[in-house]
Design a protein around this motif. Structure first.
Motif, PDB file in Angstrom:
ATOM      1  N   PHE A 129     -46.208 -27.738 -32.610  1.00 56.11           N
ATOM      2  CA  PHE A 129     -46.910 -27.919 -33.879  1.00 56.11           C
ATOM      3  C   PHE A 129     -47.756 -26.708 -34.251  1.00 56.11           C
ATOM      4  O   PHE A 129     -48.696 -26.805 -35.044  1.00 56.11           O
ATOM      5  N   GLY A 130     -47.413 -25.554 -33.652  1.00 53.86           N
ATOM      6  CA  GLY A 130     -48.024 -24.297 -34.061  1.00 53.86           C
ATOM      7  C   GLY A 130     -49.389 -24.019 -33.480  1.00 53.86           C
ATOM      8  O   GLY A 130     -50.059 -23.082 -33.923  1.00 53.86           O
ATOM      9  N   HIS A 131     -49.820 -24.798 -32.507  1.00 52.28           N
ATOM     10  CA  HIS A 131     -51.121 -24.559 -31.883  1.00 52.28           C
ATOM     11  C   HIS A 131     -50.913 -23.601 -30.704  1.00 52.28           C
ATOM     12  O   HIS A 131     -51.081 -23.967 -29.527  1.00 52.28           O
ATOM     13  N   TRP A 132     -50.562 -22.380 -31.031  1.00 50.50           N
ATOM     14  CA  TRP A 132     -50.139 -21.435 -30.009  1.00 50.50           C
ATOM     15  C   TRP A 132     -51.257 -21.068 -29.042  1.00 50.50           C
ATOM     16  O   TRP A 132     -51.023 -20.945 -27.835  1.00 50.50           O
ATOM     17  N   GLN A 133     -52.464 -20.905 -29.559  1.00 55.93           N
ATOM     18  CA  GLN A 133     -53.566 -20.545 -28.682  1.00 55.93           C
ATOM     19  C   GLN A 133     -53.896 -21.687 -27.726  1.00 55.93           C
ATOM     20  O   GLN A 133     -54.216 -21.462 -26.557  1.00 55.93           O
ATOM     21  N   ALA A 134     -53.808 -22.916 -28.225  1.00 59.58           N
ATOM     22  CA  ALA A 134     -54.039 -24.072 -27.350  1.00 59.58           C
ATOM     23  C   ALA A 134     -52.994 -24.110 -26.242  1.00 59.58           C
ATOM     24  O   ALA A 134     -53.295 -24.483 -25.100  1.00 59.58           O
ATOM     25  N   THR A 146     -53.992 -20.851 -19.085  1.00 59.63           N
ATOM     26  CA  THR A 146     -54.965 -19.879 -18.597  1.00 59.63           C
ATOM     27  C   THR A 146     -56.345 -20.480 -18.326  1.00 59.63           C
ATOM     28  O   THR A 146     -57.091 -19.960 -17.492  1.00 59.63           O
ATOM     29  N   GLN A 147     -56.701 -21.545 -19.037  1.00 56.99           N
ATOM     30  CA  GLN A 147     -58.027 -22.136 -18.875  1.00 56.99           C
ATOM     31  C   GLN A 147     -57.984 -23.524 -18.238  1.00 56.99           C
ATOM     32  O   GLN A 147     -58.893 -23.902 -17.497  1.00 56.99           O
ATOM     33  N   GLN A 148     -56.938 -24.299 -18.541  1.00 55.47           N
ATOM     34  CA  GLN A 148     -56.843 -25.648 -17.976  1.00 55.47           C
ATOM     35  C   GLN A 148     -55.940 -25.678 -16.742  1.00 55.47           C
ATOM     36  O   GLN A 148     -55.728 -26.722 -16.151  1.00 55.47           O
ATOM     37  N   HIS A 149     -55.370 -24.527 -16.421  1.00 54.51           N
ATOM     38  CA  HIS A 149     -54.638 -24.346 -15.168  1.00 54.51           C
ATOM     39  C   HIS A 149     -53.434 -25.277 -15.031  1.00 54.51           C
ATOM     40  O   HIS A 149     -53.186 -25.850 -13.967  1.00 54.51           O
ATOM     41  N   GLN A 195     -41.998 -20.980 -21.651  1.00 53.53           N
ATOM     42  CA  GLN A 195     -42.958 -21.601 -22.566  1.00 53.53           C
ATOM     43  C   GLN A 195     -44.226 -20.770 -22.774  1.00 53.53           C
ATOM     44  O   GLN A 195     -44.636 -20.509 -23.915  1.00 53.53           O
ATOM     45  N   LEU A 196     -44.858 -20.354 -21.685  1.00 54.47           N
ATOM     46  CA  LEU A 196     -46.090 -19.579 -21.824  1.00 54.47           C
ATOM     47  C   LEU A 196     -45.811 -18.266 -22.538  1.00 54.47           C
ATOM     48  O   LEU A 196     -46.585 -17.848 -23.420  1.00 54.47           O
ATOM     49  N   ALA A 197     -44.718 -17.612 -22.203  1.00 54.44           N
ATOM     50  CA  ALA A 197     -44.387 -16.330 -22.850  1.00 54.44           C
ATOM     51  C   ALA A 197     -44.163 -16.517 -24.339  1.00 54.44           C
ATOM     52  O   ALA A 197     -44.581 -15.672 -25.156  1.00 54.44           O
TER      53      ALA A 197
END
Length: 604
Positions: free
Chosen positions: A476-481, A487-490, A499-501
């Motif tokens: 849904f386009g929430h790329w930073q989330a 990176t933050q929620q591990h 996926q991450l890339a």
């Protein structure tokens, strides 16, 4: 003479003595009910009735004590004294009722709940809470515990339980919880009620198996998870060579025990006698346990064991189906599908040829037809047949849901099938993940996220093809989330997943995305890498030419993900490109039509 005070009057009438005596005796009676009644399996309504009578009797005892313990000086009392005595009696009765009510409330919340006012009526109170959403015609089969023989014998208990589960799941109208969920409670210390709540099931089959050479002793029991009562139990002694017959006996005994709820059931032979050779059966059970693992070493070992079982008995249909399952789990992760497809397809085909009623064989054959051969009519036929043969086969319902979503694009019906699979196997993380994928296709962000969070709750380490929550964020386009999820929620990353890339590329972190891409391309030089993954990163980086080239190679490799590229959010940057649309049309048409060969430098 002045009138004595209220408490003095109670003391003169021995009310305090009666109240204390009644309270002690009543408490003892309730304790006996709480401890002894469940052991003797007395009906719950009797326990409730006794406790209520004890509480109701308290104010009555107080009033009677006041009325009949009359001091001598009040025998010829005046009318005014008698009226005062009557008022005190009424007051005493009201106080007694209040104390009884308060005592009942305290006992309700702080007493031994299981067998008093709240829990003694487990058939109605707890069953109403559980049974409101739980199908009474449902059962879970826990893996049998193995006594003696060492840890290496664990496969025996699991194998017998799995074959009992398979047999019971062939009964129309009986909802049988899937293996993934039931086997999570292997050697669990939880009671039947707690497990019933976790699985959403009314009946629980469990037991113990002991093996000494060729001799088996199996103790099994069937419990009602709403009441905790044992509906049936039995001990069996049998030889290993007669295990199929014993499993059929146990299955039919379970059916008999459940008949009051299920009504008429065709209890013909439920267990397939797959082989008459106990060695082949033993090898199959060892392989079956390993085939459910996801690491390459276990799957390779499972294949070796299935091959040994087939060498002993070439007509063992279940062993052929197990081999097909192991090949499917290897493909697209550890082996190029094209390399193992002939063996995979051949094993599944052999299984249903040997036993046309083997639902798992038809399910696997249907998946192969849909994902690898793009033979959609055959896929639909085989999956429908699998569901018909084993109505409680959760995997068949789930794969039918994927077929409806990917091929027929009927997302509403797809979700219904996946929800049925989730009900049948509630602790299997694959099914809510697949439904989340379908919810994405419906643009149902809230529903997709709820399902993804359920995946995370069931198994926080489940990371096939990437994290489920990050998948929904990216869709849904929430790329930073999506990036923050890793990176933050591990969230646990998958080495092969792009996926991450993909998410990093969309937030401008092209360097990190390209580093992942280069690693995957390097891995492809000495092993199999699904080219739909590298295509996704190229697409996110805006390199459409290389993305299309990678997808064409994935088509040649028979990647199982090709039938869903049209709906996968990773490939949205390619939408509208004539080459991509032509590929999607080719996939939708079914069958494999090989595209023109690429130039030697056309594939990186």
């Amino acid at each position: 003479m002045s009138n004595p005070g209220f408490f003095q009057e109670l003391r003169r009438h021995h009310v305090f003595r009666v109240a204390a005596t009644y309270a002690v005796v009543g408490w003892l009676v309730i304790q006996v009910v709480a401890v002894v009644f469940p052991l003797l399996q007395f009906p719950s309504w009797l326990a409730r009735t006794i406790v209520v009578l004890v509480l109701v009797g308290f104010p009555i005892a107080l009033v009677l004590a006041w009325a009949f313990q009359t001091p001598r000086d009040e025998v010829h009392a005046s009318a005014s004294v008698r009226r005062r005595s009557l008022r005190i009696g009424f007051t005493l009765g009201a106080v007694g009722v209040l104390v009884a009510v308060l005592g009942g409330v305290v006992w309700w919340y702080f007493g031994p709940i299981e067998h008093t006012l709240r829990g003694a009526d487990a058939d109605t109170v707890q069953a109403s809470a559980i049974g409101a959403s739980i199908n009474p015609e449902s059962i879970a089969v826990l893996p049998l515990s193995v006594l003696g023989g060492g840890t290496g014998e664990g496969y025996l208990g699991q194998g017998i339980s799995e074959e009992l589960l398979n047999a019971l799941s062939r009964i129309p109208g009986l909802e049988v919880i899937g293996r993934t969920s039931s086997f999570r409670f292997k050697d669990s210390k939880l009671g039947a009620r707690a497990i019933g709540r976790e699985l959403g099931v009314r009946n629980l089959l469990s037991g113990v198996v002991q093996r000494s050479g060729d001799a088996l002793r199996i103790d099994v029991e069937l419990d009602d998870t709403a009441t905790g009562a044992t509906l049936w139990s039995q001990q069996y002694d049998q030889k290993m060579e007669n295990l199929f017959a014993l499993e059929d006996t146990i299955s039919n005994a379970v059916v008999t025990a459940l008949k009051p709820r299920l009504g008429g059931i065709d209890s013909a032979k439920l267990v397939f006698k797959g082989t008459s050779n106990p060695q082949a059966h033993d090898l199959y059970m060892q392989g079956s346990r390993l085939a459910w693992h996801t690491d390459e070493a276990s799957l390779d070992q499972a294949l070796a064991l299935f091959n040994q079982a087939i060498a002993v008995d070439p007509n063992y249909a279940a062993a052929w189906a197990g081999m097909a399952r192991a090949y499917i789990n290897l493909a697209d992760v550890y082996r190029a599908p094209l390399d193992v497809l002939p063996a995979m397809r051949g094993a599944a085909g052999k299984a249903v040829t040997l036993n046309p009623d083997l639902a798992e064989g038809h399910m696997l054959l249907g998946y192969i037809a849909m994902a690898y051969d793009l033979d959609y009519p055959k896929a639909k036929h085989e999956l429908d047949l699998a569901v018909k043969l084993r109505p409680s086969l959760a995997g068949a319902h789930a794969l039918l849901g994927l077929y409806l979503a990917r091929v027929e694009k009927n997302q509403a019906q797809a979700r219904l099938q996946l929800q049925l699979a989730e009900r049948l196997d509630p602790l299997n993380p694959w099914f809510p993940r697949w439904e989340a994928y379908v919810a994405i296709a419906q643009h149902d962000e809230a529903g997709a996220m709820k399902l993804a969070q359920r995946v995370d709750k069931i198994d926080p380490d489940f990371a096939y093809n990437g994290d489920a929550v990050a998948m929904v964020d990216g869709a849904f386009g929430h790329w930073q989330a999506c990036v923050d999820r890793y990176t933050q929620q591990h969230a646990k990353p998958s080495r092969s997943s792009p996926q991450l890339a993909v998410c990093q590329a969309h937030v401008g972190e092209a360097g990190q995305a390209r580093a992942t891409l280069e690693r995957l391309l390097a891995d492809a030089q000495h092993g199999y890498v699904d080219r739909t993954y590298t295509a996704a990163i190229y697409a996110a980086l805006g390199d459409k030419d290389d993305a299309i080239a990678q997808l064409e190679q994935a088509y040649r490799d028979r990647s199982a993900h090709m039938d869903s590229v049209w709906v996968n959010p990773w490939y949205r940057p390619l939408h509208g490109d004539p080459r991509f649309e032509a590929l999607v049309a080719r996939i939708a048409a079914g069958g494999h039509v090989e595209p023109p060969a690429l130039p030697s430098d056309g594939l990186k």
